[in-house]
Design an enzyme around this catalytic site. Sequence first.
Site, mmCIF file in Angstrom:
data_model
loop_
_atom_site.group_PDB
_atom_site.id
_atom_site.type_symbol
_atom_site.label_atom_id
_atom_site.label_comp_id
_atom_site.label_asym_id
_atom_site.label_seq_id
_atom_site.Cartn_x
_atom_site.Cartn_y
_atom_site.Cartn_z
ATOM 1 C CB VAL A 1 -0.917 0.018 1.247
ATOM 2 C CG1 VAL A 1 -1.717 1.308 1.319
ATOM 3 C CG2 VAL A 1 -1.835 -1.186 1.254
ATOM 4 C CB CYS A 2 2.146 3.688 -1.941
ATOM 5 S SG CYS A 2 1.363 3.745 -3.566
ATOM 6 C CB ALA A 3 0.169 8.277 -1.190
ATOM 7 N N GLY B 1 -0.964 4.393 -5.246
ATOM 8 C CA GLY B 1 -0.913 3.137 -5.993
ATOM 9 C C GLY B 1 0.293 2.960 -6.890
ATOM 10 C CG MET C 1 -2.971 4.735 2.319
ATOM 11 S SD MET C 1 -3.928 3.526 3.281
ATOM 12 C CE MET C 1 -4.493 4.544 4.646
#
Length: 376
Positions: free
Chosen positions: A71-73, A75, A100
């Site tokens: 998971v990142c901010a 994708g 996220m």
Amino acid sequence: MAQTMSTTELAEKIINYEETTILDVRNTEEFDDWKIEGGNVEIINEPYFNLLDGVESIGDKLDKDKEIIVVCAKGGSSEMIADLLEEAGFTNVYSLEGGMKAWSEHLEPVKIADLKDGGELYQFVRLGKGCLSYFVESNGEAAVIDPARMIDVYIRFAEEKGVQIKHVLDTHLHADHISGGRKLAEETAGSYYLPPKDATEVTFNYQPLQEGNDIMVGNTQVSVQPVYSPGHTIGSTSFIIDDAYLLTGDILFVKSIGRPDLAGFAEDWVGDLRETLYSRYKDLSKELIALPAHYTFAEELGKGGQVSARLGDLYEKNTGLQVENENDFRKMVTENLPPQPNDYQAIRETNMGKINPEHEKQKEMETGPNRCAVEG
């Protein structure tokens, strides 16, 4: 290329308490402020820039045979790290689509109950934000309570159910997220209701929520009864549905109570909050099932995704309802306020109709956790 996982697929895992391993590759400050929680989640944080030269540094923290969701901010970075993990021999790696940002917007419908005269009550759980909204349907009609700004979800749900949204209600003027109430009412030709004491600065027409004036959904089968319950805001209003369910807005949560300071009146409104919690609610049936507008702690999310509690049980277990001395209560509330929600003043002004930020700006304004509860 690593596989991707949708927010819907991740939500199903979390609400069903499936074992879920998440590698969050945002920077540590962002992670500490807001992360994926709930269910049977194990989460590890390692900023992506620490992994660009190889993932060996976290190899001993992850099981190569387990499913891992990166998971990142937004994708992008998660796809890169997921590819590196696959190259390093990890066999079951996914990147969360949209990161996220997308997780913050996901709404998961959870059925609460069949109502006694044939209707149904649903709770829409916004897992990435802790927001809860409600959908009441009966005899071809529906009401939506405390809707998020992603109104297409409610419109599609109504179409699937074959019902028409006639009423849209906000329990109060929200400060932590942008309400979809007015827009949803416009899109469905329904009526939009607000507590008048919270609407003194709004720039649009609305129907006033007033205690004792029932709102009927369907053929008199579901009664949504406003109950004036100030404290989180001066106009906060609760609803009793089907004589069995108490929608508490941001006044009472499963493990905490509402904060009274988001309009700058903590010292003034803490007395209203106490009056609602220690008198008005206390006079209601202890058998009512309390359904809040938010949850703060992962453990409030029950298996299947439902956030609820019997009112009588809350009076026995919720520490915010155990402080009999008024001065002690005031001290507990005013000394345990978490940081203000992100952009809360701009969110309030948006919900008043004073400003109308662009879509992407609205997403940015809502980023981060809800902070509507007093910390214990």
